[in-house]
Design an enzyme around this catalytic site. Structure first.
Site, PDB file in Angstrom:
ATOM      1  N   GLY A   1       0.825  -1.217   0.000  1.00  0.00           N
ATOM      2  CA  GLY A   1       0.000   0.000   0.000  1.00  0.00           C
ATOM      3  C   GLY A   1       0.849   1.252   0.000  1.00  0.00           C
TER       4      GLY A   1
ATOM      5  N   THR B   1       1.098   3.651   2.235  1.00  0.00           N
ATOM      6  CA  THR B   1       1.784   3.935   3.500  1.00  0.00           C
ATOM      7  C   THR B   1       3.037   3.061   3.621  1.00  0.00           C
ATOM      8  OG1 THR B   1      -0.426   4.313   4.417  1.00  0.00           O
ATOM      9  CG2 THR B   1       1.413   4.293   5.975  1.00  0.00           C
TER      10      THR B   1
ATOM     11  N   ALA C   1      -3.222  -0.213   6.869  1.00  0.00           N
ATOM     12  CA  ALA C   1      -4.599  -0.677   7.059  1.00  0.00           C
ATOM     13  C   ALA C   1      -5.552   0.325   6.428  1.00  0.00           C
ATOM     14  CB  ALA C   1      -4.918  -0.828   8.536  1.00  0.00           C
TER      15      ALA C   1
ATOM     16  N   GLY D   1      -6.986  -4.818   2.774  1.00  0.00           N
ATOM     17  CA  GLY D   1      -7.305  -5.391   1.476  1.00  0.00           C
ATOM     18  C   GLY D   1      -7.793  -4.391   0.454  1.00  0.00           C
TER      19      GLY D   1
ATOM     20  N   GLU E   1      -1.061 -10.856   2.956  1.00  0.00           N
ATOM     21  CA  GLU E   1      -0.833 -10.038   4.160  1.00  0.00           C
ATOM     22  C   GLU E   1      -1.215 -10.822   5.410  1.00  0.00           C
ATOM     23  OE1 GLU E   1      -1.520  -5.608   2.200  1.00  0.00           O
ATOM     24  OE2 GLU E   1      -3.212  -6.637   3.094  1.00  0.00           O
TER      25      GLU E   1
END
Ligand code: 5RP
Length: 217
Positions: A29, A31, A83, A95, A103
């Site tokens: 992701g 982040t 998250a 997800g 993950e």
């Protein structure tokens, strides 16, 4: 500070949890991408990383970090991932990027799961973010009907194929007051690979980027 700056801040804060010469688990992701960038710039020597997606593998390898298979490493000390939502018990929805199954596997193999997020991801009760469910393609409509029976409104993420060759249903409006019960119920449906609730194995620590600094949950 805007959201991108908060992501960078928390990506850098996660470096405190990286032991030199260790093998670390790395999530997926935007982040986590900030964490990977900070890790590469930090020059902390890393033996290797276990990756949760093809996208993360590419970034790590481009930055000169060796990626190894979880089957070679056994248990990991630390897993760092983002998250889509987290609550005060460090239970998560993940997800949004579609990497939930790998993950969940890497999180399960890790002693400590450090979640990194900006303040916008914190919620009182999980579920405003639609819950991703990875399904075997053949089972898409069966699982969708079962999800309606569980109170949700499934939406097929059409055109998206996971790294495992499967499809994603995003489930809107589920009642997630008891996320452990829902995580088990969904994972029990034939055709479900896994769902994006991380309640049975929540994060051990959430590092949250606020405008005035990093807070811990
Ligand atoms: C990918 C994930 C990500 O951790 C989640 O979607 C958060 O992503 P971002 O950091 O881009 O907001 O679960 O499957």
């Amino acid at each position: 500070m805007n959201q991108d700056e908060l992501k960078r801040l928390v990506g850098e804060a996660a470096l405190d949890h990286v032991q030199p010469d260790s093998i670390i688990g790395v999530g997926t992701g935007s982040t986590v991408n900030c964490f990977i960038e900070a890790l590469i710039n930090s020059k902390i020597p890393i033996e290797a990383a276990v990756s949760s997606s093809e996208a993360t593998t590419l970034l790590l390898q481009t930055g000169g970090i060796q990626v190894v298979d979880l089957n070679q490493t056994g248990g990991l000390d630390i897993y760092i991932d983002g998250a889509d939502e987290f609550d005060s018990h460090r239970r998560l929805i993940k997800g949004g990027g579609g990497a939930l199954t790998r993950e969940k596997i890497v999180a399960a193999a890790s002693r400590t799961f450090v979640c990194i997020a900006d303040q916008s991801k914190q919620v009182g009760v999980l579920g405003a973010f639609p819950l991703p469910v990875e399904v075997i393609p053949l089972a898409r409509s069966l699982v969708a009907r079962k999800m309606v029976a569980l109170g949700g409104q499934p939406e097929w993420r059409e055109g998206f194929i996971t790294d495992n060759g499967n499809w994603i249903l995003d489930i809107h409006n589920l009642d997630l007051v008891d996320p452990v019960k829902m995580e088990k119920a969904i994972n029990n449906l034939p055709g479900v690979v896994t769902n994006g609730l991380f309640a049975l194995r929540p994060a051990d620590l959430v590092l949250v980027a606020h405008k005035d600094g990093i807070k811990k949950v």
